[in-house]
Design an enzyme around this catalytic site. Structure first.
Site, PDB file in Angstrom:
ATOM      1  N   GLY A 296       0.832  -1.209   0.000  1.00 22.87           N
ATOM      2  CA  GLY A 296       0.000   0.000   0.000  1.00 22.87           C
ATOM      3  C   GLY A 296       0.857   1.245   0.000  1.00 22.87           C
ATOM      4  O   GLY A 296       2.051   1.185  -0.289  1.00 22.87           O
ATOM      5  N   ASN A 297       0.264   2.380   0.294  1.00 18.83           N
ATOM      6  CA  ASN A 297       1.024   3.624   0.431  1.00 18.83           C
ATOM      7  C   ASN A 297       0.368   4.498   1.489  1.00 18.83           C
ATOM      8  O   ASN A 297      -0.682   4.158   2.021  1.00 18.83           O
ATOM      9  CB  ASN A 297       1.164   4.338  -0.923  1.00 18.83           C
TER      10      ASN A 297
END
Ligand code: CTP
Length: 395
Positions: A207-208
């Site tokens: 993810g980020n």
């Protein structure tokens, strides 16, 4: 209704008690309400009640006899975004239709340049009387908007048409009126927001740090300007406030890609603020991975913006975001070309207070012709407003 300036004229009929509820609803909706009462209205509801609810002194006379303070009907008429007479008695309607100026309320009506709404309230025979109906027709011809009275039991005990419309209905009519004037009314706009999560196995993902705050602020700001918004959101903890936002939750870049294509086809604009993962694991393990070390093979995700840029018709607009760490302007211009954006919102990670997880952002907007506008550090809500203003300018 937020910050709208409303002049509420209250005249002397039993329905004046409903003015209290009307003021409360208007104030709750964010309007500034200035009330003007006729002398007779004060017999039905006290100025103290209405002043407390509207948080402003009630105006009745042309001037204050004690200190000569002048209540300028001209200034009041110019101040208002809308004037509403509720309840409007047969007497006040007759005065308005004939240009009589013998009290502050009707004099202000004659000076008002804003739209005027009239909610009559009277006994059924007075309402049906030829003279009342003629006066109503005259006022309609002058461009005033009537809010039809309801049929039901009247104060006299008779049953018929003459009951003032309910305050909720009056507020809904005013809301619709202001909504119809908004610059993005009838525009369908898709916004992508938040991160995407790319599954590794059943419990892990790539993810980020995107919080989605910027995209959600844009969606709210668009809805405020009257747009119908579809917010395609990656996983976030945020909530939508406006009822004009349809939120579609997605998890992966693939989900977002399919959703964006589906909604963009029937939309006027797409604003792509999502931080889409650029890579995803080649293989998604269905069960939790147990081994202590492994090599994860990554493949590129679909470029959603590029795909929409290819699909875009002459009537549609596409707006992108770029988060850069170096050669910002050059990289942003390259993205405009590659993805066929009409303009791009550039944020630099080098700027303090900009980027992920913070409530502020510092952006530049660069259009497809290379014109660059720099904005100072602002709250994400303010930045969203700047972006929406730029969009309105182009539309
Ligand atoms: N974008 C997208 N789909 C992707 C990657 C990005 O729709 N798979 C969109 C983003 O929402 C943004 C714009 O493209 O509006 C630019 O995103 P960015 O990540 O800065 O660009 P990339 O093309 O991924 O380029 P790079 O990461 O190399 O800077």
């Amino acid at each position: 209704m937020e910050n709208k300036k409303i002049l509420l004229g209250v005249t002397g009929g039993i329905a004046a008690y409903k003015a209290a509820i009307l003021v409360r609803l208007l104030v709750k909706a964010g309007a500034q309400v200035q009330i003007i009462m006729t002398e007779f209205a004060k017999k039905f509801i006290t100025p103290l009640t209405l002043a407390t609810l509207s948080k402003r002194p009630i105006l009745v006379q042309f001037f204050d006899v004690e200190n000569g303070n002048w209540n300028s009907h001209v200034d009041l008429g110019l101040w208002a975004d809308a004037m509403i007479i509720a309840p409007a008695t047969a007497n006040t309607i007759a005065k308005m239709a004939n240009g009589v100026a013998d009290n502050l309320l009707v004099t202000t009506y004659l000076s008002a340049r804003c739209p005027v709404f009239i909610a009559p309230a009277m006994d059924l025979d007075m309402y049906q009387h030829f003279s009342t109906q003629k006066n109503i027709e005259t006022l309609k011809k002058y461009g005033n908007i009537f809010i039809e009275p309801e049929t039901g039991e009247l104060a006299s005990g008779l049953i018929g048409k003459g009951r003032m419309a309910e305050p909720e209905q009056i507020v809904a009519i005013l809301n619709d009126f202001f909504d119809a004037k908004k610059p993005l009314v009838n525009k369908k706009i898709v916004v992508t927001a938040g991160p995407t999560y790319e599954y590794i196995d059943s419990v892990r993902f790539i993810g980020n740090f995107s919080s989605g705050k910027m995209g959600y602020a844009i969606a709210e700001s668009l809805a405020e300007k009257g747009a119908e918004v579809v917010l395609i959101s990656g996983p976030t903890h945020l909530q939508c406030k406006s009822k004009n936002i349809q939120r579609v939750d997605v998890v992966t870049a693939e989900d977002m890609y399919l959703c964006a294509i589906e909604y963009f086809t029937s939309s006027d604009v797409c604003i792509m603020s999502a931080a889409v993962a650029d890579f995803k694991p080649k293989e998604r393990f269905l069960q939790k991975i147990k081994q202590k070390s492994m090599t994860l093979e990554l493949v590129e995700t679909q470029d959603i913006a590029k795909k929409l840029g290819e699909m875009k018709t002459e009537k549609q607009l596409l707006i992108g975001f770029a988060l850069e760490t170096h050669n910002e302007v050059e990289n942003a211009m390259a993205k405009i070309k590659k993805k066929n954006f009409d303009f791009i919102v550039l944020n630099s990670l080098n700027d303090e207070g900009a980027g992920f997880h913070v409530d502020t952002n510092k952006v530049s907007i660069i259009d497809k012709f290379g014109t660059k506008t720099d904005f100072p550090l602002k709250s994400k809500m303010e930045v969203a407003k700047d972006i929406v203003e730029k969009l309105i300018e182009i539309l």
